[in-house]
Design an enzyme around this catalytic site. Structure first.
Site, PDB file in Angstrom:
ATOM      1  N   ARG A   1     -18.922   8.997   5.690  1.00 12.19           N
ATOM      2  CA  ARG A   1     -19.608   7.932   4.962  1.00 12.19           C
ATOM      3  C   ARG A   1     -18.770   7.576   3.749  1.00 12.19           C
ATOM      4  NH1 ARG A   1     -24.605  11.417   3.504  1.00 12.19           N
ATOM      5  NH2 ARG A   1     -22.869  12.871   3.423  1.00 12.19           N
TER       6      ARG A   1
ATOM      7  N   GLY B   1     -35.145  -1.249   1.741  1.00  9.64           N
ATOM      8  CA  GLY B   1     -34.290  -1.992   0.820  1.00  9.64           C
ATOM      9  C   GLY B   1     -33.948  -3.362   1.372  1.00  9.64           C
TER      10      GLY B   1
ATOM     11  N   GLY C   1     -25.352  -3.082   5.042  1.00  9.97           N
ATOM     12  CA  GLY C   1     -24.170  -3.952   5.085  1.00  9.97           C
ATOM     13  C   GLY C   1     -22.968  -3.076   5.321  1.00  9.97           C
TER      14      GLY C   1
ATOM     15  N   CYS D   1     -19.023  -1.175   8.618  1.00 13.86           N
ATOM     16  CA  CYS D   1     -19.276  -0.503   9.898  1.00 13.86           C
ATOM     17  C   CYS D   1     -20.549  -0.965  10.611  1.00 13.86           C
ATOM     18  CB  CYS D   1     -19.318   1.006   9.692  1.00 13.86           C
ATOM     19  SG  CYS D   1     -17.701   1.689   9.302  1.00 13.86           S
TER      20      CYS D   1
ATOM     21  N   ASN E   1     -24.163   5.145  15.165  1.00 13.42           N
ATOM     22  CA  ASN E   1     -24.321   4.137  14.116  1.00 13.42           C
ATOM     23  C   ASN E   1     -25.509   3.213  14.395  1.00 13.42           C
ATOM     24  OD1 ASN E   1     -22.357   5.032  12.449  1.00 13.42           O
ATOM     25  ND2 ASN E   1     -21.021   3.265  12.614  1.00 13.42           N
TER      26      ASN E   1
ATOM     27  N   LYS F   1       0.843  -1.201   0.000  1.00  8.11           N
ATOM     28  CA  LYS F   1       0.000   0.000   0.000  1.00  8.11           C
ATOM     29  C   LYS F   1       0.885   1.260   0.000  1.00  8.11           C
ATOM     30  CE  LYS F   1      -4.219  -0.043   1.996  1.00  8.11           C
ATOM     31  NZ  LYS F   1      -5.255  -0.068   3.024  1.00  8.11           N
TER      32      LYS F   1
HETATM   33  N1  LIG Z   1     -14.780   2.786   6.627  1.00 11.11           N
HETATM   34  C1  LIG Z   1     -15.630   3.635   7.182  1.00 11.11           C
HETATM   35  O1  LIG Z   1     -16.576   4.111   6.561  1.00 11.11           O
HETATM   36  C2  LIG Z   1     -15.447   4.040   8.615  1.00 11.11           C
HETATM   37  C3  LIG Z   1     -16.136   5.182   9.103  1.00 11.11           C
HETATM   38  C4  LIG Z   1     -15.943   5.559  10.421  1.00 11.11           C
HETATM   39  C5  LIG Z   1     -15.115   4.803  11.246  1.00 11.11           C
HETATM   40  N2  LIG Z   1     -14.472   3.687  10.740  1.00 11.11           N
HETATM   41  C6  LIG Z   1     -13.585   2.965  11.637  1.00 11.11           C
HETATM   42  O2  LIG Z   1     -12.243   3.316  11.330  1.00 11.11           O
HETATM   43  C7  LIG Z   1     -11.361   2.202  11.543  1.00 11.11           C
HETATM   44  C8  LIG Z   1     -10.596   1.913  10.271  1.00 11.11           C
HETATM   45  O3  LIG Z   1     -11.523   1.553   9.265  1.00 11.11           O
HETATM   46  P1  LIG Z   1     -11.115   1.526   7.721  1.00 11.11           P
HETATM   47  O4  LIG Z   1     -12.378   1.265   6.969  1.00 11.11           O
HETATM   48  O5  LIG Z   1     -10.298   2.706   7.391  1.00 11.11           O
HETATM   49  O6  LIG Z   1     -10.188   0.217   7.689  1.00 11.11           O
HETATM   50  P2  LIG Z   1      -9.213  -0.235   6.518  1.00 11.11           P
HETATM   51  O7  LIG Z   1      -9.098  -1.705   6.646  1.00 11.11           O
HETATM   52  O8  LIG Z   1      -9.644   0.359   5.227  1.00 11.11           O
HETATM   53  O9  LIG Z   1      -7.810   0.450   6.884  1.00 11.11           O
HETATM   54  C9  LIG Z   1      -7.042   0.111   7.993  1.00 11.11           C
HETATM   55  C10 LIG Z   1      -5.571   0.246   7.635  1.00 11.11           C
HETATM   56  O10 LIG Z   1      -4.802   0.019   8.818  1.00 11.11           O
HETATM   57  C11 LIG Z   1      -3.612  -0.659   8.428  1.00 11.11           C
HETATM   58  N3  LIG Z   1      -3.010  -1.289   9.606  1.00 11.11           N
HETATM   59  C12 LIG Z   1      -3.432  -2.354  10.300  1.00 11.11           C
HETATM   60  N4  LIG Z   1      -2.589  -2.604  11.333  1.00 11.11           N
HETATM   61  C13 LIG Z   1      -1.628  -1.670  11.296  1.00 11.11           C
HETATM   62  C14 LIG Z   1      -0.488  -1.397  12.067  1.00 11.11           C
HETATM   63  N5  LIG Z   1      -0.165  -2.166  13.115  1.00 11.11           N
HETATM   64  N6  LIG Z   1       0.303  -0.365  11.714  1.00 11.11           N
HETATM   65  C15 LIG Z   1      -0.003   0.405  10.649  1.00 11.11           C
HETATM   66  N7  LIG Z   1      -1.070   0.209   9.881  1.00 11.11           N
HETATM   67  C16 LIG Z   1      -1.883  -0.821  10.189  1.00 11.11           C
HETATM   68  C17 LIG Z   1      -4.089  -1.634   7.360  1.00 11.11           C
HETATM   69  O11 LIG Z   1      -3.018  -2.084   6.541  1.00 11.11           O
HETATM   70  C18 LIG Z   1      -5.091  -0.761   6.596  1.00 11.11           C
HETATM   71  O12 LIG Z   1      -4.479  -0.075   5.530  1.00 11.11           O
HETATM   72  C19 LIG Z   1     -12.253   1.062  12.012  1.00 11.11           C
HETATM   73  O13 LIG Z   1     -12.286   1.059  13.410  1.00 11.11           O
HETATM   74  C20 LIG Z   1     -13.625   1.452  11.476  1.00 11.11           C
HETATM   75  O14 LIG Z   1     -14.671   0.891  12.221  1.00 11.11           O
HETATM   76  C21 LIG Z   1     -14.617   3.311   9.460  1.00 11.11           C
END
Ligand SMILES: NC(=O)c1ccc[n+]([C@@H]2O[C@H](COP(=O)([O-])OP(=O)(O)OC[C@H]3O[C@@H](n4cnc5c(N)ncnc54)[C@H](O)[C@@H]3O)[C@@H](O)[C@H]2O)c1
Length: 437
Positions: free
Chosen positions: A154, A253, A257, A260, A208, A35
């Site tokens: 979002r 709908g 899914g 989150c 949420n 990445k």
């Molecule tokens: N995706 C969403 O819409 C959203 C919205 C609000 C909150 N969140 C929360 O945010 C958090 C992250 O979600 P996301 O969707 O971005 O996840 P994601 O899987 O897209 O990204 C997480 C990243 O963290 C990296 N990672 C994991 N362990 C690591 C480490 N030890 N050191 C460095 N990097 C590391 C992974 O390689 C990955 O790139 C979760 O807790 C999620 O619930 C997500």
């Protein structure tokens, strides 16, 4: 401000890019070396409208860079955000091992005061654990503060949401940390709510869960509409016009899914049980949500009779429009169900194809390059994600290409009258099925 963000996924990368865009110096850290290499080469590993431009603009301006080293990030920033995954475990609780590992790693390289901010979605009281962990592994005895700053973006409009937040929640104890956090968010000109850490953590799960509750509520109403001949879209408009309720998240709908809602609701249920105050209402929210897919499949079976050997086109793989994210997508589950019953599935999604190819549960589905290609010779079309591209398709051509013009619209994308006029048998959610005119 100098900021680092550990975890460069949907949240970390978008947050980093937007922080840089308002003038902060940002280092995005990730332990996935592929990445980081691809980001350094100018390739953005996720699809999010507008993200690529923001990243390129800020890399060129030298306000944004990428590294695989937490030490690099911590050494060169005043504030370290954590945005790593917090996946669901089989028992519904949250796997906090990613957070714990990062806390230990940060502690190991901490030499001066830093604010450590948890942006991942975590159960209430996690901040206390993060602080304990950092204290334990803090070899140099550096001072630090832990802050909770939940993220409400979002997917599909993450850049817009990040740049124009409804509110910023800062859960913190000390004035020093609160002041620094306010400086980070000053350029966004959004209302800031300062709370204690536990309240900030709880706000995210409660928000949420409430949104999921709204979705399940309207889905339950949709079932009553189907049984009574009412129209759920009209009912949703009628209740949504009440300002106390609002129209958002009242779209019937095949259920929610994504990465989150399912895990966050499961987590909130588990925490409430652990705290001795079971939140049973949320179990009903989950039950209704799972039932939507079942009811939809039943409607497909009721019409097609047997699914074995039926050629079924599916529009949509991503869990929602404008994203390539297929994690916990209802579309993927539906395809997997139909394949299991022996259907021949041909699917298309504007952005989710690449990721879908890696999902073994739908390996037998044929993934094609366009919405029209998907419906070629199909005996039914299933709409699983409400992309604009599908809404704007030439319906006459779709009908021409299908073997039998039957549409199951899991997202109420089309107007039943229009579909009947074009000549479709059209089934949707919470509205009367219509036959060709
Ligand atoms: N995706 C969403 O819409 C959203 C919205 C609000 C909150 N969140 C929360 O945010 C958090 C992250 O979600 P996301 O969707 O971005 O996840 P994601 O899987 O897209 O990204 C997480 C990243 O963290 C990296 N990672 C994991 N362990 C690591 C480490 N030890 N050191 C460095 N990097 C590391 C992974 O390689 C990955 O790139 C979760 O807790 C999620 O619930 C997500």
């Amino acid at each position: 401000m100098d900021i680092s963000i550990v975890g460069s996924g949907y949240v970390g990368l978008v947050t980093g890019a937007c922080f840089a865009d308002v003038g902060h110096n940002v280092i995005c850290v990730d332990n996935d070396s592929r990445k980081i290499e691809s980001l350094r080469a100018g390739k953005v590993p996720i699809y999010e409208p507008g993200l690529e431009e923001v990243i390129h603009r800020n890399v060129s301006a030298r306000r944004l860079r990428f590294t695989g080293s937490i030490e690099d990030g911590v050494a060169n920033s005043q504030i370290v955000f954590i945005a790593v995954p917090t996946p669901q475990q089989p028992d519904g609780s949250v796997d906090l091992s990613f957070i714990e590992k990062v806390a230990r790693e940060i502690a190991g390289v901490l030499t001066d005061y830093r604010v450590i901010v948890d942006k991942s979605t975590v159960p209430v009281k996690t901040g206390e654990k993060v602080a304990e962990s950092i204290k334990r592994y803090n070899r140099h005895g550096a001072s630090f503060d832990v802050v909770s700053n939940p993220e409400f973006l979002r997917e599909g409009c993450a850049v817009t949401d990040l740049m124009n937040p409804d509110r910023i929640v800062i859960g913190a104890q000390g004035e020093r940390a609160i002041d620094l956090m306010k400086k980070v968010y000053e350029p966004f000109m959004a209302p800031i709510l300062v709370t204690d850490i536990n309240s900030a953590e709880l706000i995210k799960h409660a928000a949420n869960s409430f949104l999921a509750l709204k979705i399940s509520y309207i889905n339950a109403v949709a079932s009553i509409c189907e049984a009574s001949g009412a129209d759920v879209e009209k009912v949703a408009d009628g209740i949504g016009m009440d300002r106390r309720i609002g129209r958002n998240f009242l779209n019937a709908g095949i259920g929610y899914g994504g990465s989150c809602f399912p895990k966050d609701i499961a987590a909130f249920i588990t925490i409430s049980e652990q705290l001795g105050v079971p939140f049973n209402l949320l179990k009903e929210v989950q039950r209704i949500n799972a039932g939507q897919r079942e009811r939809f499949l039943k409607a497909i079976r009721d019409t097609l009779w047997v699914l074995r050997e039926k050629r079924i086109a599916v529009w949509g793989l991503a869990f929602k429009p404008d994203t390539d994210d297929i994690r916990c997508s209802v579309a993927i589950d539906l395809i997997s169900d139909m394949l299991r019953e022996g259907a021949h599935v041909t699917a298309y999604d504007p952005k989710g194809m690449e990721r879908a190819r890696e999902v073994s549960a739908i390996a037998d589905a044929k993934l094609v390059g366009s919405a029209l290609e998907a419906v070629e010779g199909a005996e039914a079309l299933v709409i699983a994600t409400e992309w604009d591209e599908f809404a704007n398709v030439d319906l006459g051509l779709v009908k021409e290409r299908m073997a039998t013009p039957i549409v199951f619209d899991g997202r109420n994308l089309f107007d039943p009258g229009t579909m009947a006029n074009v000549g479709f048998h059209y089934h949707s959610i919470g509205r009367k099925a219509v036959a060709p005119r």
